[in-house]
Design a protein around this motif. Structure first.
Motif, PDB file in Angstrom:
ATOM      1  N   GLY A 209       0.974  -1.153  -0.118  1.00 23.73           N
ATOM      2  CA  GLY A 209      -0.270  -0.228  -0.276  1.00 23.73           C
ATOM      3  C   GLY A 209       0.914   1.266   0.046  1.00 23.73           C
ATOM      4  O   GLY A 209      -0.005   2.460  -0.446  1.00 23.73           O
ATOM      5  N   TYR A 210       1.777   1.369   0.654  1.00 24.20           N
ATOM      6  CA  TYR A 210       3.068   2.517   0.873  1.00 24.20           C
ATOM      7  C   TYR A 210       3.782   2.839  -0.644  1.00 24.20           C
ATOM      8  O   TYR A 210       3.546   4.022  -0.986  1.00 24.20           O
ATOM      9  N   TYR A 211       3.799   1.803  -1.741  1.00 23.43           N
ATOM     10  CA  TYR A 211       4.497   1.878  -2.390  1.00 23.43           C
ATOM     11  C   TYR A 211       3.573   2.612  -4.136  1.00 23.43           C
ATOM     12  O   TYR A 211       3.675   3.213  -4.064  1.00 23.43           O
ATOM     13  N   LYS A 212       2.560   2.125  -3.825  1.00 24.45           N
ATOM     14  CA  LYS A 212       1.159   2.281  -4.251  1.00 24.45           C
ATOM     15  C   LYS A 212       1.144   3.776  -4.394  1.00 24.45           C
ATOM     16  O   LYS A 212       0.845   5.067  -5.077  1.00 24.45           O
ATOM     17  N   PHE A 213       0.809   4.429  -2.546  1.00 23.86           N
ATOM     18  CA  PHE A 213       0.283   5.532  -2.135  1.00 23.86           C
ATOM     19  C   PHE A 213       1.208   6.298  -2.752  1.00 23.86           C
ATOM     20  O   PHE A 213       1.310   7.902  -3.096  1.00 23.86           O
TER      21      PHE A 213
ATOM     22  N   GLY B 140       3.525  10.323  -6.822  1.00 24.44           N
ATOM     23  CA  GLY B 140       4.241  11.056  -7.615  1.00 24.44           C
ATOM     24  C   GLY B 140       6.045  10.686  -7.845  1.00 24.44           C
ATOM     25  O   GLY B 140       6.707  11.351  -8.698  1.00 24.44           O
ATOM     26  N   VAL B 141       5.864   9.711  -6.282  1.00 20.12           N
ATOM     27  CA  VAL B 141       7.450   9.853  -6.183  1.00 20.12           C
ATOM     28  C   VAL B 141       7.519   8.427  -7.214  1.00 20.12           C
ATOM     29  O   VAL B 141       6.767   7.738  -7.323  1.00 20.12           O
ATOM     30  N   ASN B 142       8.537   8.160  -7.334  1.00 23.86           N
ATOM     31  CA  ASN B 142       9.147   7.448  -8.067  1.00 23.86           C
ATOM     32  C   ASN B 142       9.864   6.302  -7.494  1.00 23.86           C
ATOM     33  O   ASN B 142      11.799   6.967  -7.069  1.00 23.86           O
ATOM     34  N   LEU B 143       9.393   5.103  -6.906  1.00 27.33           N
ATOM     35  CA  LEU B 143      10.234   3.865  -6.146  1.00 27.33           C
ATOM     36  C   LEU B 143      10.481   2.814  -7.369  1.00 27.33           C
ATOM     37  O   LEU B 143       9.237   2.510  -7.993  1.00 27.33           O
ATOM     38  N   ILE B 144      11.713   2.055  -6.357  1.00 30.55           N
ATOM     39  CA  ILE B 144      11.195   0.570  -7.260  1.00 30.55           C
ATOM     40  C   ILE B 144      10.999  -0.243  -5.665  1.00 30.55           C
ATOM     41  O   ILE B 144      11.616  -0.203  -4.993  1.00 30.55           O
TER      42      ILE B 144
ATOM     43  N   ARG C 143      16.279   5.438  -0.805  1.00 34.69           N
ATOM     44  CA  ARG C 143      15.931   4.588  -2.179  1.00 34.69           C
ATOM     45  C   ARG C 143      14.553   5.295  -2.474  1.00 34.69           C
ATOM     46  O   ARG C 143      14.289   5.297  -3.781  1.00 34.69           O
ATOM     47  N   GLY C 144      14.518   6.335  -2.442  1.00 32.43           N
ATOM     48  CA  GLY C 144      13.972   8.184  -2.899  1.00 32.43           C
ATOM     49  C   GLY C 144      14.549   8.737  -4.015  1.00 32.43           C
ATOM     50  O   GLY C 144      14.297   8.930  -4.960  1.00 32.43           O
ATOM     51  N   LEU C 145      15.770   8.603  -3.583  1.00 31.07           N
ATOM     52  CA  LEU C 145      16.854   9.767  -4.426  1.00 31.07           C
ATOM     53  C   LEU C 145      17.709   9.080  -5.411  1.00 31.07           C
ATOM     54  O   LEU C 145      17.550   9.830  -6.540  1.00 31.07           O
TER      55      LEU C 145
ATOM     56  N   GLY D 122       9.918   8.895   4.145  1.00 34.02           N
ATOM     57  CA  GLY D 122       9.899   9.450   2.773  1.00 34.02           C
ATOM     58  C   GLY D 122       9.519  10.095   2.303  1.00 34.02           C
ATOM     59  O   GLY D 122       9.488  10.596   0.736  1.00 34.02           O
ATOM     60  N   ILE D 123       7.525  10.686   2.614  1.00 33.16           N
ATOM     61  CA  ILE D 123       7.077  11.353   1.814  1.00 33.16           C
ATOM     62  C   ILE D 123       7.352  12.530   2.302  1.00 33.16           C
ATOM     63  O   ILE D 123       7.452  13.268   0.830  1.00 33.16           O
TER      64      ILE D 123
END
Length: 330
Positions: A145-149, A154-158, A186-188, A225-226
Motif C-alpha cells: 500500500g505504501y508503494y502504491k500511495f 508522483g514519487v518514483n520508487l522501485i 531509496r527515493g533519491l 519518505g513522504i
C-alpha cells in the motif's frame, strides 16, 4: 578491473557480524578469482553507535582480514546516515560500491549478478525482492500500500527494493551532491537518472538477533519518505481548504434560503459537528505544515549528518596479498 567496496551498516549486530563478513569475503574472493574484480576489493563496516560488542568484532575482523575496514559513529545517527558515511568513505578508492545490511537477509550471492549487470552497462543495479512470503500479512499489505500511495503522489520508487544495491563511482558522486539532512535514499537514487538494472532475490529470515526496525521506526521512516520526496500533503491541505470554502459557500446560500422561507430549525448538533470537524481538519493541517517547517529548520542549520569517532583501515594504502586473503576467507 574495477575495485568493489561492500558497505555494511551495522547497529548492535555482534551476533551475526563475523559470520556475515566471512561470507561476504568469500563471495568477493570468488568473483576476484574469475578476474572480474580488482584484488584490492574490500569491505567497509559502519558501526552506527552500537551499544554491544559490534566495534570489537570489527577490530578482530580487521586483524584477521586486512581487507575489512571500519568506521565508528560517536552515537546512533541512523541507518541512512550510516549508508551515506560508508559511500562517502568508499568512493575515494572504489570504482563500484554495494550496500547491504549486516544481517544478510538480502541475498549476498546475488552480488556476482549485480557486478555482471554493471559490467554490461548499468550504473545502478537494484536488488528487488521477488516475493514477501517471509513477511507478516500486516507488513506485506502495508508495504504494498505504501508503494502504491507514493506512486499516486508522483514519487518514483522501485517496488520491493530496500537498500541492497550497486552503484558506480559516478552514480555515488552524483548522489552525494544531494545535501539534505532529511534523507530517504531509496527515493533519491532513482532521481539520478543513470542506466539501471534489477536483480531479483528471495529475502531470508535473520540468522540471529532481532530486527532493528520495529513498527514505530518503520512508520517514522515511511513518513520521512513522504515528506522528503514530495510536497503532496501540503497540496492536499490546499485542496481540502478550497473544498471546505466551496462547501461553506453552499451552506451559507442554503441557510439564507431556508431563513427566507421560514423553515429554520433551531438546534446545535449540526453546528457542533461542523465545528469539531473543521477544528480537527485545521489541527491536522497545521501538524503537516509544521512537519515541513521543522525539517526546513533542520536543513538550514547545516548540522553534520554524522560524527566519526574511530576509524580502522587506511583507505589510501590498499595493497593486499590475494593468496593470503583467499586462505583467510576459506
Amino acid at each position: 578491473m574495477e575495485k568493489l567496496t561492500i558497505v555494511v551498516p551495522a547497529f548492535n549486530e555482534e551476533e551475526v557480524l563475523t559470520s556475515s563478513i566471512e561470507r561476504l569475503l568469500a563471495i568477493e574472493n570468488r568473483v576476484i578469482a574469475k578476474h572480474v574484480l580488482n584484488q584490492t576489493s574490500d569491505i567497509l563496516i559502519v558501526d552506527d553507535g552500537s551499544k554491544d560488542k559490534t566495534w570489537a568484532e570489527i577490530e578482530q575482523l580487521h586483524q584477521k582480514h586486512d581487507r575489512v575496514r571500519g568506521l565508528k559513529f560517536s552515537r546512533n545517527f541512523g541507518h541512512q546516515n550510516a549508508l551515506i558515511a560508508g559511500l562517502t568513505e568508499a568512493v575515494h578508492t572504489a570504482d563500484i560500491m554495494i550496500t547491504i545490511d549486516a544481517d544478510l537477509q538480502d541475498d549476498p550471492d546475488k552480488i556476482e549478478d549485480m557486478v555482471a549487470k554493471h559490467l554490461a552497462g548499468a550504473d545502478i543495479v537494484y536488488g528487488v525482492r521477488n516475493n514477501r512470503d517471509t513477511d507478516t500479512w500486516f507488513k506485506r499489505t502495508t508495504a504494498q500500500g505504501y508503494y502504491k500511495f507514493l506512486g499516486m503522489l508522483g514519487v518514483n520508487l522501485i517496488p520491493n527494493h530496500a537498500d541492497f544495491r550497486l552503484m558506480s563511482k559516478r552514480a555515488v558522486n552524483t548522489f552525494l551532491e544531494y545535501k539534505e539532512r532529511n534523507v530517504f535514499i531509496r527515493g533519491l537514487v532513482p532521481k539520478l537518472g543513470y542506466p539501471s538494472a534489477e536483480v531479483d532475490y528471495k529475502r531470508t529470515p535473520r540468522m540471529a538477533g532481532e530486527s532493528k526496525y520495529p513498527l514505530k521506526k518503520m512508520l517514522a521512516f515511511a513518513w520521512d519518505g513522504i515528506t522528503s520526496l514530495t510536497i503532496a500533503p501540503v497540496r492536499l491541505i490546499l485542496i481540502l481548504g478550497a473544498l471546505s470554502m466551496v462547501l461553506a459557500t453552499g451552506m451559507s446560500i442554503y441557510t439564507v434560503a431556508v431563513h427566507l422561507l421560514g423553515l429554520t430549525v433551531r438546534g446545535w448538533s449540526s453546528l457542533m459537528i461542523s465545528l469539531w470537524f473543521m477544528g480537527g481538519l485545521q489541527m491536522v493541517s497545521l501538524g503537516v505544515i509544521g512537519e515541513y517547517i521543522g525539517k526546513m529548520t533542520n536543513e538550514v542549520k547545516h548540522r553534520p549528518r554524522y560524527t566519526v569517532q574511530s576509524r580502522i583501515g587506511d583507505r589510501a594504502s590498499n595493497t593486499y596479498s590475494f593468496s593470503n586473503k583467499m586462505d583467510q576467507a576459506s
